[in-house]
Design an enzyme around this catalytic site. Structure first.
Site, mmCIF file in Angstrom:
data_model
loop_
_atom_site.group_PDB
_atom_site.id
_atom_site.type_symbol
_atom_site.label_atom_id
_atom_site.label_comp_id
_atom_site.label_asym_id
_atom_site.label_seq_id
_atom_site.Cartn_x
_atom_site.Cartn_y
_atom_site.Cartn_z
ATOM 1 N N ASP A 92 -51.002 75.305 -1.877
ATOM 2 C CA ASP A 92 -50.173 75.775 -2.761
ATOM 3 C C ASP A 92 -49.156 74.728 -3.028
ATOM 4 O OD1 ASP A 92 -48.342 77.630 -3.859
ATOM 5 O OD2 ASP A 92 -48.110 78.991 -2.389
ATOM 6 N N CYS A 126 -48.814 81.389 -9.176
ATOM 7 C CA CYS A 126 -49.693 81.533 -7.963
ATOM 8 C C CYS A 126 -50.791 82.638 -8.247
ATOM 9 C CB CYS A 126 -48.702 82.086 -6.964
ATOM 10 S SG CYS A 126 -47.592 80.799 -6.227
ATOM 11 N N HIS A 145 -51.085 87.449 -2.338
ATOM 12 C CA HIS A 145 -50.350 87.390 -3.471
ATOM 13 C C HIS A 145 -51.146 88.099 -4.603
ATOM 14 C CE1 HIS A 145 -46.801 85.118 -5.625
ATOM 15 N NE2 HIS A 145 -46.868 86.659 -5.591
ATOM 16 N N ASP A 178 -53.500 75.151 -6.188
ATOM 17 C CA ASP A 178 -53.471 76.338 -7.066
ATOM 18 C C ASP A 178 -52.968 75.974 -8.635
ATOM 19 O OD1 ASP A 178 -51.083 75.933 -6.435
ATOM 20 O OD2 ASP A 178 -50.512 78.164 -5.872
#
Length: 321
Positions: free
Chosen positions: A39, A79, A134, A295
């Site tokens: 991330d 994200c 998410h 990501d």
């Protein structure tokens, strides 16, 4: 998270990719798959990309032994859309996910979209998701309803608070000052207790999640998942969506001199990847494809807590970042 300062040029010149490919000579008919998604990692966070980076020996070895993709494109700059595209193979305009899901969001990845986990489970694979989801956290948007036999992780970004103290969805580490030499005091200006739930399947096993031990728990759960599938003689698909390198950064040990909190967190992420690869090599029965990627690039507004861009700093980043 907020929209990171990525430009179209940054996407065209791969801001975030390193891929490790483990391909022994003897390959079974059904190889195992491990996808590790970092991330907010930056292109320059990996020593294989940027020689100044010294904290990623395991990832650098993975790149040296395998295949490194140097022209790879993130599907989105935030994200949820990038994760939806990764798991469906379709861009946000086609799969319906074009923005981040919030804590208050009732929806998620549209149910008529087919995920990679659903395809592989139909083919007889054991499927597991560990880490940040998410893509919706209510009802049938949960990972267990989207093709994953097992889930362990947090439902959204670990800076998304769900209490009134210290504040609903406030950034845990505010942007650093742009026109002042005053340094941010991370221990004072950043908070980590945001009442996030840690889930095992649909059960909350800890709240608030202890962020300092999250990397260790992810590694342990990944090892257990690989062990269970191996004991059953079943091929597996493991989707490991790390908390690194998203703020707040909370490495378990004080950072070594000169490394800072970001460098220490980067080293922790690298060690986690090395541990998962070791488990796959030992238990994956000689046929495991391990893929590491990011990501959407670094969240440059977080300054010293953001990833390294490497050489890819154009006019757009200087003006907006």
């Amino acid at each position: 998270m907020g929209t990171p300062p990525l430009s179209p040029w940054a996407v065209l010149v791969p801001p975030l990719v390193l891929v490790g490919l483990w391909a022994p000579c003897v390959v079974s008919r059904q190889p195992n798959f491990i996808v590790i998604l970092a991330d907010d990692v930056g292109w320059g966070d990996l020593g294989a990309n940027w020689a100044e980076t010294k904290e990623t020996p395991h990832l650098d070895q993975l790149a040296a032994e395998g295949t490194r993709f140097v022209d790879f494109h993130s599907a989105a700059s935030t994200c949820s859309p990038s994760r939806a595209s990764l798991l469906t193979g379709r861009l946000g305009l086609r799969n319906g996910v074009t923005h981040n899901f919030a804590i208050s969001s009732l929806g998620g990845l549209p149910r008529n979209e087919t995920t990679l986990a659903e395809v592989l489970r139909e083919a007889g694979y054991s499927t597991g998701a560990i880490g940040k989801w998410h893509l919706g956290h209510h009802g049938h948007h949960h990972p267990n309803s989207r093709g994953f036999d097992y889930y362990f992780g947090i439902p959204y970004s670990h800076d998304m608070g769900c209490t009134d103290t210290p504040g609903y969805n406030l950034p845990p580490c505010p942007p650093c000052p742009r026109h002042s030499s005053t340094a941010r005091v991370v221990s004072k200006d950043c908070y980590t207790e945001v009442a996030l739930p840690l889930l095992e399947n649909i059960t909350i096993v800890q709240q608030p999640v202890e962020l300092s031990s999250l990397a260790r728990r992810y590694a342990e759960e990944a090892e257990r998942f690989i062990q269970r599938a191996s004991a059953r003689g079943q091929p597996f698909f493991l989707y490991l969506a790390l908390a690194h390198m998203h703020v707040p950064l909370l490495p378990p040990l004080p950072p070594a001199p000169g490394r800072g909190i970001y460098g220490a967190s980067l080293g922790e992420m690298d060690a986690l990847v090395g541990r998962v690869k070791e488990a796959a090599d030992g238990l994956g029965r000689g046929s495991t494809l391990l893929w590491f990627t990011g990501d959407n690039g670094p969240w440059a507004q977080k300054c010293e807590l953001a990833g390294r861009l490497g050489p890819f700093v154009g006019a757009w980043q200087r003006q907006r970042g």
